[in-house]
Design a protein around this motif. Structure first.
Motif, short mmCIF file in Angstrom:
data_model
loop_
_atom_site.label_atom_id
_atom_site.label_comp_id
_atom_site.label_asym_id
_atom_site.label_seq_id
_atom_site.Cartn_x
_atom_site.Cartn_y
_atom_site.Cartn_z
N LEU A 18 0.84 -1.21 0.00
CA LEU A 18 0.00 0.00 0.00
C LEU A 18 0.86 1.25 0.00
CD1 LEU A 18 -2.75 -0.83 2.64
CD2 LEU A 18 -3.06 -0.58 0.17
N ASN A 19 0.28 2.31 -0.50
CA ASN A 19 0.93 3.62 -0.45
C ASN A 19 1.02 4.07 1.01
OD1 ASN A 19 1.12 6.54 -0.49
ND2 ASN A 19 0.81 6.34 -2.69
N PRO A 20 2.18 4.62 1.45
CA PRO A 20 2.31 5.05 2.85
C PRO A 20 1.19 6.01 3.28
CG PRO A 20 4.42 5.17 1.76
CD PRO A 20 3.43 4.79 0.70
N CYS A 21 0.79 6.90 2.37
CA CYS A 21 -0.29 7.84 2.72
C CYS A 21 -1.58 7.10 3.05
CB CYS A 21 -0.54 8.82 1.58
SG CYS A 21 0.84 9.89 1.25
N ALA A 229 -4.85 1.38 -7.81
CA ALA A 229 -6.12 0.65 -7.65
C ALA A 229 -6.16 -0.09 -6.33
CB ALA A 229 -6.29 -0.33 -8.81
N LEU A 230 -4.99 -0.63 -5.93
CA LEU A 230 -4.92 -1.36 -4.67
C LEU A 230 -5.30 -0.46 -3.50
CD1 LEU A 230 -4.01 -4.17 -3.56
CD2 LEU A 230 -1.81 -3.10 -3.10
N ASP A 231 -4.76 0.78 -3.52
CA ASP A 231 -5.05 1.72 -2.44
C ASP A 231 -6.53 2.06 -2.38
OD1 ASP A 231 -2.34 2.43 -1.37
OD2 ASP A 231 -2.04 2.80 -3.50
N TRP A 232 -7.12 2.31 -3.55
CA TRP A 232 -8.54 2.66 -3.56
C TRP A 232 -9.39 1.49 -3.10
CZ3 TRP A 232 -9.63 7.46 -3.37
CH2 TRP A 232 -8.82 8.41 -4.01
N GLY A 233 -9.02 0.29 -3.54
CA GLY A 233 -9.77 -0.90 -3.13
C GLY A 233 -9.67 -1.12 -1.63
N PHE A 234 -8.44 -1.07 -1.13
CA PHE A 234 -8.24 -1.25 0.31
C PHE A 234 -8.98 -0.16 1.09
CE2 PHE A 234 -5.99 0.05 4.15
CZ PHE A 234 -5.96 -1.12 4.86
N GLY A 235 -8.85 1.08 0.60
CA GLY A 235 -9.49 2.20 1.29
C GLY A 235 -10.99 2.03 1.36
N ALA A 239 -12.98 1.59 4.77
CA ALA A 239 -14.00 2.58 5.14
C ALA A 239 -15.34 1.92 5.39
CB ALA A 239 -14.12 3.64 4.03
N ALA A 240 -15.68 0.91 4.56
CA ALA A 240 -16.96 0.22 4.74
C ALA A 240 -17.02 -0.46 6.10
CB ALA A 240 -17.15 -0.81 3.63
N TRP A 241 -15.91 -1.14 6.46
CA TRP A 241 -15.88 -1.82 7.75
C TRP A 241 -15.99 -0.81 8.90
CZ3 TRP A 241 -13.22 -7.10 8.27
CH2 TRP A 241 -13.48 -7.65 9.53
N LEU A 242 -15.24 0.29 8.77
CA LEU A 242 -15.30 1.31 9.83
C LEU A 242 -16.70 1.89 9.95
CD1 LEU A 242 -11.92 3.25 9.46
CD2 LEU A 242 -12.49 1.41 11.03
N GLY A 243 -17.34 2.11 8.78
CA GLY A 243 -18.70 2.65 8.80
C GLY A 243 -19.65 1.70 9.53
#
Lengths: 251, 203
Positions: A18-21, A229-235, A239-243
């Protein structure tokens, strides 16, 4: 051995790719979402996600366990006191004090949340090189001076820790044994005073050398990779789980 | 006794602490020109390392807080220095947490600023005598006491249920306060003799 070089995330693991950001944002979002929820269901969901993240970073189980038990003494005491101070249905009695079910629930909820965030932070950030973390903070828009201070501090922690070890060894060689008393506390005061004097002189020399090589008070920004794409997918999954976690925690 | 982990405080307290710390850090950063950057970073590193130094105090072992010393040496710049050290402690050791970073920083840095102010009030510039050590001792001990008060306050604001447990905070703070008073007096006493310009140069 440096106190800053923690074992990194296993190369090729999802977290390492993943991207560090992304990792920084995910960790802070996790902490905020965990703070929002009460009850028991939300913290359990949080801990499940944290353990999943630890799995994705392929962390050694021993390391995760150590972090789970790392709660500071006073927090542990606070949690132990909580069941007895919250009023509610009595659950059990110890030495004349009655623990309430509500109090136990609340203490359990806090302990679960604290541990979930600690493990998630370890999986997402503790597996990252601190210099990389500094650069990620810069890319996320933190002030240049803050990032420069962060990077300098990372650099000096090792120097200081090493120097501290040397001074402590020198004290031991002179038969210093720490005990509770004025002598020990003052000696440690002088130790840190000496540490400061020595390190400040050293930092001035380093700074002079850096200026000579054109350092103007900020590090050049190294542009990293953009989010893929990996970052967006992971994000999105994160986010869904956190929601869901926040919804579970709503009263 | 000063690092509150994540999951304890309520959202309004977290946001309040975050706002105070964002303002404090921003104001502190404005004081750190390129010339001062190495000095502030060294102090920040000392603050970080201090949490690993355990000292015996009576029955328990305490670890130093050092926020009084930070305020005395750095003044306003102590705020960002403490912020950076706390971020690193949270990431590397799991001391404190991420969402509570603002609250923890405020609990330690606001007393640091007060300690710095108190020290400069009590001490005459250019003085290296016992008076400097006394001023430093009160700054060091006072900063710990103020931190304990703020920690107790953050907990109390987060829930009435914590109120009876606040004696725990006071009980753990008392030994740290005694140790830190003696410690800061010795450390600053030494700095005043060896590097007096460090203490006199601050605004």
């Amino acid at each position: 051995m440096s106190i800053l070089t923690l074992p990194p995330a296993a190369a090729g693991s999802l977290i390492a790719r993943l991207n560090p950001c992304t990792r920084v944002v995910a960790a802070f979002a996790f902490a905020l979402a965990a703070a929002a929820g009460g009850g028991l269901a939300a913290p359990v969901a949080g801990l499940a996600l944290a353990l999943l993240l630890a799995g994705l970073a392929r962390l050694a189980p021993g390391r995760v366990l150590r972090r789970l038990l790392a709660l500071e003494g006073f927090m542990a005491m606070l949690l132990l006191v909580l069941p007895f101070t919250v009023s509610g249905t009595p659950l059990f009695t110890v030495a004349g004090l009655t623990a309430s079910a509500e109090g136990v629930r609340q203490a359990l909820s806090i302990a679960l949340k604290a541990n979930a965030v600690a493990v998630a932070a370890l999986a997402l950030l503790g597996t990252m090189d601190m210099v990389t973390l500094g650069r990620a903070l810069a890319r996320l828009g933190l002030p240049d001076r803050f990032v420069t201070l962060f990077l300098f501090t990372v650099r000096y922690i090792d120097v200081l820790h090493e120097q501290y070890g040397r001074l402590r060894l020198a004290m031991r060689a002179r038969a210093f044994r720490p005990s509770a008393g004025l002598h020990t506390w003052r000696s440690i005061g002088w130790l840190v005073g000496m540490l400061l004097v020595g390190s400040l002189e050293r930092s001035e020399r380093i700074h002079a050398a850096m200026r000579l090589r054109g350092f103007t008070g900020r590090f050049p920004r190294l542009d990293g990779q953009p989010a893929g794409a990996l970052d967006w997918g992971f994000g999105a999954a994160h986010a869904a789980w956190l929601g869901a976690m926040v919804l579970l925690g709503l009263p | 006794m000063a690092h509150i982990p994540d999951g304890v405080l309520t959202m309004p307290v977290l946001l309040g602490g975050g706002a105070v710390s964002a303002a404090g850090t921003w104001m502190g950063l404005r004081q750190i020109g390129p010339e001062r950057m190495p000095q502030v970073a060294v102090l920040s590193a000392v603050f970080f390392v201090a949490s690993l130094v355990h000292l015996p105090a009576g029955l328990a072992s305490v670890h130093l807080l050092l926020n009084g010393l930070m305020g005395v040496v750095l003044g306003m710049a102590a705020y960002p220095a403490i912020m950076v050290a706390l971020l690193l402690q949270a990431v590397l050791f799991g001391f404190g947490g991420l969402a509570v970073l603002g609250v923890n920083a405020a609990n330690m840095a606001v007393p640091a600023l007060l300690a710095g102010w108190l020290f400069r009030r009590l001490r005459r510039p250019g003085d290296f005598s016992r008076r400097t050590a006394l001023a430093a001792g009160s700054a060091g001990g006072g900063a710990v006491a103020a931190t304990a008060l703020l920690v107790a306050g953050s907990l109390a604001l987060s829930g009435q249920d914590f109120l009876p447990a606040l004696t725990v905070v006071a009980a753990t703070a008392a030994p740290v306060m005694v140790v830190e008073t003696v410690f800061t007096a010795a450390a600053i006493g030494l700095l005043a003799r060896v590097r007096p310009e460090l203490l006199d140069g601050q605004p």
